[in-house]
Every structure is written in structure tokens, then in C-alpha cells.
Design a protein around this motif. Structure first.
Motif, mmCIF file in Angstrom:
data_model
loop_
_atom_site.group_PDB
_atom_site.id
_atom_site.type_symbol
_atom_site.label_atom_id
_atom_site.label_comp_id
_atom_site.label_asym_id
_atom_site.label_seq_id
_atom_site.Cartn_x
_atom_site.Cartn_y
_atom_site.Cartn_z
ATOM 1 N N SER A 1 0.838 -1.198 0.000
ATOM 2 C CA SER A 1 0.000 0.000 0.000
ATOM 3 C C SER A 1 0.875 1.250 0.000
ATOM 4 C CB SER A 1 -0.900 0.008 1.240
ATOM 5 O OG SER A 1 -0.128 0.282 2.397
ATOM 6 N N PRO A 2 0.323 2.366 -0.459
ATOM 7 C CA PRO A 2 1.071 3.623 -0.375
ATOM 8 C C PRO A 2 1.490 3.948 1.063
ATOM 9 C CG PRO A 2 -0.750 3.889 -1.884
ATOM 10 C CD PRO A 2 -0.918 2.540 -1.221
ATOM 11 N N ALA A 3 0.656 3.625 2.038
ATOM 12 C CA ALA A 3 1.006 3.907 3.441
ATOM 13 C C ALA A 3 2.232 3.109 3.873
ATOM 14 C CB ALA A 3 -0.175 3.604 4.356
ATOM 15 N N GLU A 4 2.341 1.853 3.414
ATOM 16 C CA GLU A 4 3.515 1.045 3.743
ATOM 17 C C GLU A 4 4.769 1.622 3.086
ATOM 18 O OE1 GLU A 4 1.678 -3.422 4.308
ATOM 19 O OE2 GLU A 4 1.789 -2.590 2.274
ATOM 20 N N LEU A 5 4.627 2.030 1.837
ATOM 21 C CA LEU A 5 5.766 2.664 1.161
ATOM 22 C C LEU A 5 6.139 3.987 1.815
ATOM 23 C CD1 LEU A 5 5.442 2.208 -2.707
ATOM 24 C CD2 LEU A 5 7.074 1.193 -1.143
ATOM 25 N N ALA A 6 5.130 4.715 2.274
ATOM 26 C CA ALA A 6 5.392 5.997 2.942
ATOM 27 C C ALA A 6 6.262 5.784 4.172
ATOM 28 C CB ALA A 6 4.087 6.676 3.324
ATOM 29 N N GLN A 7 6.013 4.717 4.931
ATOM 30 C CA GLN A 7 6.826 4.437 6.113
ATOM 31 C C GLN A 7 8.280 4.191 5.718
ATOM 32 O OE1 GLN A 7 5.972 4.850 9.320
ATOM 33 N NE2 GLN A 7 4.155 5.708 8.347
ATOM 34 N N GLN A 8 8.494 3.521 4.588
ATOM 35 C CA GLN A 8 9.859 3.307 4.108
ATOM 36 C C GLN A 8 10.493 4.634 3.703
ATOM 37 O OE1 GLN A 8 10.227 0.197 1.165
ATOM 38 N NE2 GLN A 8 8.696 -1.062 2.209
ATOM 39 N N ALA A 9 9.730 5.492 3.024
ATOM 40 C CA ALA A 9 10.254 6.794 2.611
ATOM 41 C C ALA A 9 10.616 7.641 3.824
ATOM 42 C CB ALA A 9 9.238 7.522 1.728
ATOM 43 N N THR B 1 9.898 3.846 -4.673
ATOM 44 C CA THR B 1 9.119 3.364 -5.809
ATOM 45 C C THR B 1 9.193 1.849 -5.921
ATOM 46 O OG1 THR B 1 9.575 5.395 -7.015
ATOM 47 C CG2 THR B 1 8.874 3.525 -8.320
ATOM 48 N N VAL B 2 8.063 1.252 -6.186
ATOM 49 C CA VAL B 2 7.968 -0.144 -6.606
ATOM 50 C C VAL B 2 7.137 -0.118 -7.883
ATOM 51 C CG1 VAL B 2 8.143 -1.082 -4.268
ATOM 52 C CG2 VAL B 2 5.895 -0.630 -5.229
ATOM 53 N N PRO B 3 7.172 -1.163 -8.679
ATOM 54 C CA PRO B 3 6.370 -1.122 -9.897
ATOM 55 C C PRO B 3 4.901 -0.798 -9.600
ATOM 56 C CG PRO B 3 7.856 -2.993 -9.959
ATOM 57 C CD PRO B 3 7.958 -2.393 -8.579
ATOM 58 N N GLY B 4 4.440 0.253 -10.195
ATOM 59 C CA GLY B 4 3.045 0.646 -10.059
ATOM 60 C C GLY B 4 2.743 1.609 -8.925
ATOM 61 N N VAL B 5 3.678 1.824 -8.002
ATOM 62 C CA VAL B 5 3.417 2.716 -6.864
ATOM 63 C C VAL B 5 4.684 3.524 -6.557
ATOM 64 C CG1 VAL B 5 2.706 2.897 -4.452
ATOM 65 C CG2 VAL B 5 1.838 1.030 -5.849
ATOM 66 N N SER B 6 4.503 4.818 -6.370
ATOM 67 C CA SER B 6 5.591 5.706 -5.975
ATOM 68 C C SER B 6 5.060 6.640 -4.894
ATOM 69 C CB SER B 6 6.067 6.513 -7.182
ATOM 70 O OG SER B 6 7.156 7.324 -6.828
ATOM 71 N N VAL B 7 5.834 6.788 -3.836
ATOM 72 C CA VAL B 7 5.434 7.649 -2.720
ATOM 73 C C VAL B 7 6.566 8.623 -2.424
ATOM 74 C CG1 VAL B 7 4.855 7.742 -0.271
ATOM 75 C CG2 VAL B 7 3.951 5.903 -1.676
ATOM 76 N N THR B 8 6.214 9.890 -2.270
ATOM 77 C CA THR B 8 7.183 10.904 -1.861
ATOM 78 C C THR B 8 6.803 11.415 -0.479
ATOM 79 O OG1 THR B 8 7.633 11.573 -4.128
ATOM 80 C CG2 THR B 8 8.188 13.157 -2.404
ATOM 81 N N ALA B 9 7.775 11.378 0.434
ATOM 82 C CA ALA B 9 7.596 11.928 1.785
ATOM 83 C C ALA B 9 8.436 13.197 1.876
ATOM 84 C CB ALA B 9 8.046 10.924 2.836
ATOM 85 N N THR B 10 7.828 14.276 2.361
ATOM 86 C CA THR B 10 8.531 15.548 2.506
ATOM 87 C C THR B 10 8.453 15.993 3.960
ATOM 88 O OG1 THR B 10 8.016 16.169 0.236
ATOM 89 C CG2 THR B 10 8.669 17.948 1.730
ATOM 90 N N ALA B 11 9.631 16.186 4.565
ATOM 91 C CA ALA B 11 9.722 16.656 5.953
ATOM 92 C C ALA B 11 9.975 18.158 5.947
ATOM 93 C CB ALA B 11 10.855 15.942 6.684
ATOM 94 N N ARG B 12 9.263 18.861 6.843
ATOM 95 C CA ARG B 12 9.447 20.308 6.994
ATOM 96 C C ARG B 12 9.691 20.620 8.457
ATOM 97 N NH1 ARG B 12 5.959 19.741 2.877
ATOM 98 N NH2 ARG B 12 6.350 20.983 1.012
ATOM 99 N N PRO B 13 10.725 21.435 8.751
ATOM 100 C CA PRO B 13 10.952 21.804 10.150
ATOM 101 C C PRO B 13 9.801 22.677 10.641
ATOM 102 C CG PRO B 13 12.418 23.031 8.702
ATOM 103 C CD PRO B 13 11.672 22.067 7.841
ATOM 104 N N ARG B 14 9.301 22.374 11.859
ATOM 105 C CA ARG B 14 8.158 23.118 12.395
ATOM 106 C C ARG B 14 8.588 24.091 13.482
ATOM 107 N NH1 ARG B 14 4.235 20.618 16.267
ATOM 108 N NH2 ARG B 14 5.177 18.707 15.526
ATOM 109 N N ARG B 15 9.451 23.637 14.370
ATOM 110 C CA ARG B 15 9.890 24.527 15.456
ATOM 111 C C ARG B 15 11.226 24.043 15.999
ATOM 112 N NH1 ARG B 15 5.752 21.451 18.114
ATOM 113 N NH2 ARG B 15 6.683 20.198 19.755
#
Length: 184
Positions: free
Chosen positions: A26-34, A78-92
Motif C-alpha cells: 500500500s502507499p502507506a507502507e511505502l510511505a513508512q519506508q520513505a 518506488t515499486v512497480p506501479g506505486v511511488s510515494v514521496t515523503a517531505t519533511a518540513r521543520p516546524r519549530r
């Protein structure tokens, strides 16, 4: 970008060599890897007066981090058929000043420069020490800054947020008193 091979389960069915491999992730599983692969910049403590010299009781201390360490950081998996990008932003940035007080800044802070008066307070990230550090272990205060990051990810119409990733830097800081002498 990272390519992560994930093979689908083959329970109950033998896969033919000519069948395409379709990932069962799932995208959520890939997101954890990202998120796990994000390389966040280590905070760097900067102060004025300079952190390697003495801070002075009742004189404003400016705190900041280099602007390059306060920027979004992304990782794509990325895996075949699914790509997830995670972007971290400093908050404080949460500064523990070593004297029992803390300061929360919503950005990296403003670097001190000669365009400011010597006794000026920082416009966004500063502290005034009320007592010297000489009674502390080693004669210095233990100062830390913790940068808190929020991560957002998206893929194929799905998205999510992970809050509260953090990195910390520390520095021993001498705080001294200056005695004035009035001569007539």
C-alpha cells in the motif's frame, strides 16, 4: 529515489515465469519506508555572543541555526506501479538553555550581525541569562536545541502526515558576569 523490490505473496497459486510481478504494497507502507530513509540535517547551534565564548548575564543572547539546515527534505520510494514521496518540513526549534528555561522558536532564528545594536534582543529567537554558569558542573550550562519536523506524504490520491520527528544538538556554554568599574 529508492527502488524497493517487493514480491507479492504466492499463497495458493504458483506463479508462472511469464506472469508480471505485481506488488502487494500500500502507499502507506511505502510511505513508512520513505520516512525511514529521510536524511534530516543535524541542527547546528549558533549564538551571539559566539557559542565558543562566554555569554554575559543580562545581555541578550541570540540563537539561530544556519538557513541550509531549515529547509524541506524529501525522499521517494518506488515499486512497480506505486511511488510515494515523503517531505519533511521543520516546524519549530526548542532550545533548552541549561538554566532551567526553554525557548521555542518557529523558525531557524535570525543571525546576529553588526547592523543590530550590541544590546538588541533577537527579533525571533533569543534568551537573557539571569545568572552565571560557574556553579554548574564544568562551570558551563548544557544547552540543547531540538528541531521538530512534520512529514507529509502522498501517492495516487492518498496522503498522510507523521508529526514529531526530531533531531537534537548540544553545546556547553559558559555564562559569566561582567562587573563595571566607575572611575572618577
Amino acid at each position: 529515489m529508492t527502488y524497493v523490490p517487493i514480491l507479492p505473496p504466492t499463497k495458493g497459486k504458483k506463479r508462472q515465469d511469464s506472469e508480471p510481478v505485481v506488488p502487494q504494497v500500500s502507499p502507506a507502507e511505502l510511505a513508512q519506508q520513505a520516512v525511514a530513509q529521510l536524511t534530516l540535517p543535524t541542527p547546528v547551534i549558533r549564538m551571539n555572543p559566539d557559542e565558543d565564548f562566554a555569554q554575559v548575564v543580562r545581555v541578550p543572547t541570540w540563537m539561530w541555526m544556519p538557513a541550509a539546515s531549515w529547509r524541506p527534505v524529501s525522499e521517494t520510494v518506488t515499486v512497480p506501479g506505486v511511488s510515494v514521496t515523503a517531505t519533511a518540513r521543520p516546524r519549530r526549534a526548542v532550545w533548552s538553555m541549561g538554566d532551567g528555561s526553554s525557548v521555542t522558536c518557529d523558525g531557524p532564528g535570525t543571525p546576529y550581525s553588526s547592523r543590530f545594536r550590541a544590546d538588541a534582543e533577537s527579533p525571533d529567537c533569543g534568551h537573557v541569562y539571569r545568572r552565571a554558569s560557574l556553579a554548574e558542573p564544568g562551570g558551563k550550562y548544557h544547552v540543547t536545541v531540538t528541531v521538530v519536523w512534520d512529514v507529509e506524504w502522498s501517492s495516487g490520491g492518498q496522503s498522510g502526515t507523521e508529526r514529531g520527528l526530531s533531531l537534537t544538538a548540544e553545546q556547553q556554554v559558559l555564562v559569566d558576569e561582567v562587573q563595571a568599574v566607575v572611575a572618577r
